[in-house]
Design a protein around this motif. Structure first.
Motif, PDB file in Angstrom:
ATOM      1  N   THR A 148       0.813  -1.224   0.000  1.00  0.00           N
ATOM      2  CA  THR A 148       0.000   0.000   0.000  1.00  0.00           C
ATOM      3  C   THR A 148       0.846   1.274   0.000  1.00  0.00           C
ATOM      4  OG1 THR A 148      -0.125  -0.055   2.421  1.00  0.00           O
ATOM      5  CG2 THR A 148      -1.899  -1.145   1.205  1.00  0.00           C
ATOM      6  N   PRO A 165      -3.923  -2.633  -4.421  1.00  0.00           N
ATOM      7  CA  PRO A 165      -4.712  -1.872  -3.442  1.00  0.00           C
ATOM      8  C   PRO A 165      -5.111  -0.503  -3.964  1.00  0.00           C
ATOM      9  CG  PRO A 165      -2.399  -1.868  -2.835  1.00  0.00           C
ATOM     10  CD  PRO A 165      -2.518  -2.792  -3.997  1.00  0.00           C
ATOM     11  N   ARG A 166      -6.215  -0.026  -3.496  1.00  0.00           N
ATOM     12  CA  ARG A 166      -6.658   1.324  -3.842  1.00  0.00           C
ATOM     13  C   ARG A 166      -5.915   2.321  -2.951  1.00  0.00           C
ATOM     14  NH1 ARG A 166     -11.311   2.677  -6.516  1.00  0.00           N
ATOM     15  NH2 ARG A 166     -12.212   0.619  -6.104  1.00  0.00           N
ATOM     16  N   ALA A 167      -4.618   2.491  -3.258  1.00  0.00           N
ATOM     17  CA  ALA A 167      -3.763   3.360  -2.450  1.00  0.00           C
ATOM     18  C   ALA A 167      -2.533   3.735  -3.258  1.00  0.00           C
ATOM     19  CB  ALA A 167      -3.335   2.648  -1.161  1.00  0.00           C
ATOM     20  N   ILE A 214      -3.554   3.743  -7.906  1.00  0.00           N
ATOM     21  CA  ILE A 214      -4.818   4.419  -8.209  1.00  0.00           C
ATOM     22  C   ILE A 214      -4.769   5.048  -9.601  1.00  0.00           C
ATOM     23  CG2 ILE A 214      -6.347   6.325  -7.539  1.00  0.00           C
ATOM     24  CD1 ILE A 214      -5.549   5.801  -4.636  1.00  0.00           C
ATOM     25  N   HIS A 232     -10.238   0.637 -12.221  1.00  0.00           N
ATOM     26  CA  HIS A 232     -10.997  -0.467 -11.637  1.00  0.00           C
ATOM     27  C   HIS A 232     -12.110  -0.929 -12.581  1.00  0.00           C
ATOM     28  CE1 HIS A 232     -12.600  -2.959  -8.404  1.00  0.00           C
ATOM     29  NE2 HIS A 232     -13.796  -2.470  -8.643  1.00  0.00           N
ATOM     30  N   LEU A 253      -9.085  -2.936  -8.088  1.00  0.00           N
ATOM     31  CA  LEU A 253      -8.493  -2.337  -6.898  1.00  0.00           C
ATOM     32  C   LEU A 253      -9.244  -2.856  -5.667  1.00  0.00           C
ATOM     33  CD1 LEU A 253      -8.163   1.343  -8.171  1.00  0.00           C
ATOM     34  CD2 LEU A 253      -6.276  -0.262  -7.801  1.00  0.00           C
ATOM     35  N   ALA A 302      -9.803  -2.940  -1.323  1.00  0.00           N
ATOM     36  CA  ALA A 302      -9.686  -2.080  -0.140  1.00  0.00           C
ATOM     37  C   ALA A 302      -8.336  -2.347   0.518  1.00  0.00           C
ATOM     38  CB  ALA A 302     -10.827  -2.370   0.828  1.00  0.00           C
ATOM     39  N   PRO A 303      -7.534  -1.314   0.771  1.00  0.00           N
ATOM     40  CA  PRO A 303      -6.143  -1.501   1.184  1.00  0.00           C
ATOM     41  C   PRO A 303      -5.925  -2.404   2.390  1.00  0.00           C
ATOM     42  CG  PRO A 303      -6.540   0.792   0.642  1.00  0.00           C
ATOM     43  CD  PRO A 303      -7.871   0.110   0.603  1.00  0.00           C
ATOM     44  N   CYS A 336     -11.150 -10.221  -5.318  1.00  0.00           N
ATOM     45  CA  CYS A 336     -10.762  -9.709  -6.631  1.00  0.00           C
ATOM     46  C   CYS A 336     -10.017 -10.772  -7.440  1.00  0.00           C
ATOM     47  CB  CYS A 336      -9.893  -8.469  -6.465  1.00  0.00           C
ATOM     48  SG  CYS A 336     -10.795  -7.021  -5.873  1.00  0.00           S
TER      49      CYS A 336
END
Length: 384
Positions: A274, A295-297, A301, A306, A312, A314-315, A324
């Motif tokens: 992350t 990760p969405r971090a 990003i 996505h 992506l 959740a971190p 996923c």
């Protein structure tokens, strides 16, 4: 143009900073520019026909860390560059920027470290604020700081830096290519990784705490997959413990054609860390035509759209990571569509294009510094 590069990481150490610096030097050589490099001890004496000057270094987590040295000012003064490029400046880079200012040399600093993430992971707490103050002090001295992602831009604006611009990273569009899947050597590697036709979930990168490869444990029990891990580093024992009993192939550190074959043997690419300011291996996976889960971090990003070229998660949610990956393993058409979209997304990011953009940034700070000199040189009575 005469360019001095001062870098916290250089060969034989392999890192994202080293890769970027080598690509910049290759581009400068092809374009007919002059350059020299200042790097921690242990570096080769020359690269791409340019001299490399080593300065004393201390070891930290298997990396040499360049220490301030009186050589830096002398080397810059003797070379008299048009611009200084400070790659991921820390102690050595900070000294280089300060010396450049004393010598009236414009400088470009390249930001590549997630200070907040590092401090949080290592439980530094209040020290994080001090770390950000150090980053601000270093980068305030540069004429321009180049940042790789939206997240990094927000972090640096939050601490008060204003002379910022975006500069991403290039990718080898020929070395990482979907067509490599037809290579007999790739077929042989794939047979070794997935002897029963399993899907190969791949990772490329350092095995270090910030990469959080241990989180691949979330895939334990997902049917029909095998993990393929490329890289080495201090976290290998911890990762081996976390993934004990899982179907894992350890490929070690690879580069060049071998690395290209590894990407071509994967079915999808997973990154769990992350704290990426950019995410170079995600770009390489996209160039190879792979869907990416990340990760969405931070940097991912900007790289992973996505639902288009990857997913992506959740971190801090390993169950979402598992969801996923499982979704992609069950849907070959989705993997193909996302892989094709990933390849399209990086077609404009050849190293040639990206390094041409960097030369434009060099020219901007050179011109700006020249304009300041011209203003200062005009007598006050003539400025009224």
């Amino acid at each position: 143009m005469r360019v001095a590069l001062i870098t916290e990481s250089f060969l034989p150490t392999v890192s994202g900073v080293t890769t970027s610096v080598c690509q910049v030097l290759d581009h400068l050589a092809r374009s007919g520019h002059e350059a020299m490099v200042i790097a921690p001890t242990g570096a080769p004496a020359a690269y791409a026909g340019f001299p490399v000057h080593s300065v004393p270094a201390a070891r930290y987590r298997q990396f040499p860390v360049g220490m301030p040295s009186p050589q830096v000012h002398r080397l810059l003064a003797d070379f008299a560059p048009d611009v200084l490029h400070a790659a991921s400046p820390f102690l050595l880079g900070a000294q280089g920027i300060a010396a450049a200012n004393r010598l009236d040399i414009p400088s470009v600093a390249v930001f590549q470290t997630d200070v907040a993430g590092y401090a949080r992971r290592n439980g530094l707490g209040p020290a994080a604020a001090a770390a950000w103050r150090f980053v601000r002090w270093v980068h305030e001295g540069a004429d321009l700081t180049l940042v790789p992602s939206t997240a990094s831009m927000l972090d640096l604006r939050r601490i008060g830096l204003r002379r910022l611009d975006r500069w991403t990273r290039g990718v080898d569009l020929a070395g990482y290519h979907p067509n490599r899947r037809t290579d007999p050597a790739v077929a042989a590697l794939r047979q070794r990784l997935a002897p029963n036709g399993e899907l190969v979930v791949g990772y490329v990168g350092r095995m270090a705490p910030e990469k959080q490869v241990e989180r691949f444990r979330a895939l334990r029990g997902v049917p029909g997959i095998r993990l393929a891990l490329v890289g080495d580093g201090p976290s290998v024992p911890a990762i081996e413990r976390a993934l004990a009993g899982m179907p894992v192939s350890w490929l070690g550190r690879l580069d060049g054609a071998e690395l290209g074959r590894a990407y071509a043997a994967f079915d999808l690419f997973l990154h769990a860390g992350t704290e990426e300011t950019f995410g170079q291996t995600l770009q390489e996976a996209h160039a190879a035509g792979l869907p990416v889960v990340a990760p969405r971090a931070g940097g991912p990003i900007d790289l992973v759209a996505h639902g288009e070229n990857g997913l992506l998660f959740a971190p801090d949610d390993e169950s979402d990571l598992r969801r996923c990956v499982t979704l992609l393993t069950r849907d070959p058409a989705l993997r193909l569509r996302m892989g094709e979209a990933g390849r399209r997304s990086v077609l404009g990011r050849s190293w040639q294009n990206v390094c041409d953009q960097l030369l434009g940034h060099y020219e901007t700070v050179i011109d700006d510094r020249a304009a300041v000199r011209a203003t200062v040189a005009v007598p006050l009575s003539m400025q009224r």
